[in-house]
Structures are given as structure tokens and as C-alpha cells.
Design a protein around this motif. Sequence first.
Motif, PDB file in Angstrom:
ATOM      1  N   GLY A 108      -7.761  -8.771   2.185  1.00  0.00           N
ATOM      2  CA  GLY A 108      -6.571  -8.084   2.662  1.00  0.00           C
ATOM      3  C   GLY A 108      -6.438  -6.645   2.208  1.00  0.00           C
ATOM      4  N   LYS A 109      -7.540  -6.013   1.908  1.00  0.00           N
ATOM      5  CA  LYS A 109      -7.522  -4.660   1.332  1.00  0.00           C
ATOM      6  C   LYS A 109      -6.906  -3.633   2.287  1.00  0.00           C
ATOM      7  CE  LYS A 109     -10.775  -1.442  -0.828  1.00  0.00           C
ATOM      8  NZ  LYS A 109     -12.182  -1.268  -1.186  1.00  0.00           N
ATOM      9  N   ASP A 110      -6.049  -2.787   1.731  1.00  0.00           N
ATOM     10  CA  ASP A 110      -5.445  -1.670   2.463  1.00  0.00           C
ATOM     11  C   ASP A 110      -5.518  -0.463   1.540  1.00  0.00           C
ATOM     12  OD1 ASP A 110      -4.078  -0.135   4.342  1.00  0.00           O
ATOM     13  OD2 ASP A 110      -2.119  -1.036   3.930  1.00  0.00           O
ATOM     14  N   GLU A 111      -5.933   0.685   2.084  1.00  0.00           N
ATOM     15  CA  GLU A 111      -6.067   1.872   1.241  1.00  0.00           C
ATOM     16  C   GLU A 111      -5.706   3.132   2.014  1.00  0.00           C
ATOM     17  OE1 GLU A 111     -10.133   2.038  -0.109  1.00  0.00           O
ATOM     18  OE2 GLU A 111     -10.890   1.564   1.851  1.00  0.00           O
ATOM     19  N   VAL A 123       0.734   1.469   1.134  1.00  0.00           N
ATOM     20  CA  VAL A 123      -0.241   0.476   1.581  1.00  0.00           C
ATOM     21  C   VAL A 123       0.346  -0.894   1.266  1.00  0.00           C
ATOM     22  CG1 VAL A 123      -2.252   1.975   1.399  1.00  0.00           C
ATOM     23  CG2 VAL A 123      -1.526   0.659  -0.599  1.00  0.00           C
ATOM     24  N   TYR A 124      -0.038  -1.907   2.051  1.00  0.00           N
ATOM     25  CA  TYR A 124       0.593  -3.222   1.962  1.00  0.00           C
ATOM     26  C   TYR A 124      -0.438  -4.345   1.911  1.00  0.00           C
ATOM     27  CZ  TYR A 124       4.650  -0.626   3.732  1.00  0.00           C
ATOM     28  OH  TYR A 124       5.661   0.283   3.896  1.00  0.00           O
ATOM     29  N   VAL A 125      -0.043  -5.464   1.273  1.00  0.00           N
ATOM     30  CA  VAL A 125      -0.824  -6.694   1.325  1.00  0.00           C
ATOM     31  C   VAL A 125       0.145  -7.874   1.183  1.00  0.00           C
ATOM     32  CG1 VAL A 125      -1.332  -6.849  -1.159  1.00  0.00           C
ATOM     33  CG2 VAL A 125      -2.898  -7.878   0.496  1.00  0.00           C
ATOM     34  N   SER A 126      -0.097  -8.922   1.955  1.00  0.00           N
ATOM     35  CA  SER A 126       0.670 -10.164   1.820  1.00  0.00           C
ATOM     36  C   SER A 126       0.009 -10.998   0.736  1.00  0.00           C
ATOM     37  CB  SER A 126       0.675 -10.943   3.142  1.00  0.00           C
ATOM     38  OG  SER A 126       1.400 -10.243   4.112  1.00  0.00           O
ATOM     39  N   ALA A 127       0.782 -11.378  -0.270  1.00  0.00           N
ATOM     40  CA  ALA A 127       0.200 -12.147  -1.377  1.00  0.00           C
ATOM     41  C   ALA A 127       1.210 -13.124  -1.980  1.00  0.00           C
ATOM     42  CB  ALA A 127      -0.324 -11.199  -2.438  1.00  0.00           C
ATOM     43  N   ARG A 128       2.057 -13.705  -1.135  1.00  0.00           N
ATOM     44  CA  ARG A 128       3.052 -14.653  -1.655  1.00  0.00           C
ATOM     45  C   ARG A 128       2.324 -15.789  -2.379  1.00  0.00           C
ATOM     46  NH1 ARG A 128       8.292 -15.327  -0.112  1.00  0.00           N
ATOM     47  NH2 ARG A 128       7.959 -14.436   1.949  1.00  0.00           N
ATOM     48  N   GLY A 130       0.384 -15.509  -4.878  1.00  0.00           N
ATOM     49  CA  GLY A 130      -0.882 -15.078  -5.467  1.00  0.00           C
ATOM     50  C   GLY A 130      -0.708 -13.790  -6.242  1.00  0.00           C
ATOM     51  N   CYS A 131      -1.815 -13.281  -6.746  1.00  0.00           N
ATOM     52  CA  CYS A 131      -1.829 -12.040  -7.512  1.00  0.00           C
ATOM     53  C   CYS A 131      -2.396 -10.913  -6.646  1.00  0.00           C
ATOM     54  CB  CYS A 131      -2.711 -12.189  -8.751  1.00  0.00           C
ATOM     55  SG  CYS A 131      -2.200 -13.506  -9.855  1.00  0.00           S
ATOM     56  N   ILE A 132      -2.233  -9.679  -7.106  1.00  0.00           N
ATOM     57  CA  ILE A 132      -2.791  -8.531  -6.392  1.00  0.00           C
ATOM     58  C   ILE A 132      -3.659  -7.693  -7.326  1.00  0.00           C
ATOM     59  CG2 ILE A 132      -0.893  -8.390  -4.743  1.00  0.00           C
ATOM     60  CD1 ILE A 132       0.095  -5.890  -6.363  1.00  0.00           C
ATOM     61  N   ASP A 133      -4.545  -6.920  -6.714  1.00  0.00           N
ATOM     62  CA  ASP A 133      -5.289  -5.851  -7.378  1.00  0.00           C
ATOM     63  C   ASP A 133      -4.742  -4.556  -6.803  1.00  0.00           C
ATOM     64  OD1 ASP A 133      -6.874  -7.814  -8.525  1.00  0.00           O
ATOM     65  OD2 ASP A 133      -8.599  -7.433  -7.247  1.00  0.00           O
ATOM     66  N   VAL A 134      -4.532  -3.559  -7.631  1.00  0.00           N
ATOM     67  CA  VAL A 134      -3.976  -2.294  -7.158  1.00  0.00           C
ATOM     68  C   VAL A 134      -4.587  -1.155  -7.968  1.00  0.00           C
ATOM     69  CG1 VAL A 134      -1.950  -2.424  -8.655  1.00  0.00           C
ATOM     70  CG2 VAL A 134      -1.803  -1.132  -6.545  1.00  0.00           C
ATOM     71  N   GLU A 135      -4.844  -0.029  -7.279  1.00  0.00           N
ATOM     72  CA  GLU A 135      -5.414   1.137  -7.953  1.00  0.00           C
ATOM     73  C   GLU A 135      -4.746   2.396  -7.430  1.00  0.00           C
ATOM     74  OE1 GLU A 135      -9.746   3.135  -8.993  1.00  0.00           O
ATOM     75  OE2 GLU A 135      -9.600   1.841  -7.247  1.00  0.00           O
TER      76      GLU A 135
END
Length: 152
Positions: A108-111, A123-128, A130-135
Motif C-alpha cells: 500500500g505504499k504512497d509517496e 500521502v495515505y494508507v489504509s491500515a486499520r 495494523g501498523c505503518i511504516d513512515v519516512e
Amino acid sequence: MITPLAIERIFVRTRKLATLLAGAALAASTTLVAGAAPASAAGPCGSGYSRVGVYSIGIEKYGYRTGILEVYYSSSTGKNCALTYGDGPYANTVSWKGVTISRGDGSGKDEDAKEYKYYAGPVYVSARGGCIDVEGISPAWTSVKLNNVHCG
């Protein structure tokens, strides 16, 4: 006698306190500059998002902050959102800014990255659930990367 474990605990507590104080200072300065927004006003990610994290970029390398990574979450949609702002000499100047977000497993990567005056993203990601990675990447080519954070 102070043991290595005691020193490590003191260091961890000091870092946590410094992180909390930096976040509080950022929140206070944002409120002073922008003024109080009405409860119904949409933030940078849209309406219904709450800020869940603020992270400094560049402090370790330069001794001052070159950027700010902000993470938001909408409990109604289950989406996370992220933006990277320039700070210090890069605040409100046209300069390179970048932000990336994905689920903790990398899907689900968005940049977004290029020269912006204010911020890269949102930028967005659906992660209900779950965890996310962000930079966040600042104009000085420094970054902060967080893996498997903001789980829920």
C-alpha cells in the motif's frame, strides 16, 4: 555504583522526555502561528484526521531541526496520513521535501517528493488493525524512518 543498566534507563527516560517536550513545543508554536482552528475545520489530511505523531528530522546530523514529519489517523476510515514540512532554514522556502507511508508489511505504499514551498504530501494508507511504516525526508537530505508504528 551506577550500573550500565541504570545508565541505559536514564538515557531512555531522558530521550522520551526530550521527545515529549519537542512535540509540546511544536504543538504550541503551531497554535501560536496558525491560531486556534474551529473544531469542524479540516486539517492538512482532510476532515476527521487527528495528529498521532510529530517527529523531528535532522537534529542528530546538524544540531537543529531541518524538517518535521507529521502522522495523522482517521478512526472513521482507518486511514493514516503523513506530511513532511521544512523547518529551520527550510521553513516556508521552496526546497526538496519527501514523505513515504505504507503498511507495516510494505504494501500500500504512497509517496510524494519534489520541491515544495510548505510540505510534501499528504500521502495515505489504509491500515486499520495494523501498523505503518513512515519516512520523512527534509531538504537537507536527512530523514527519519519509523517502522511498524501507530498500530491499531
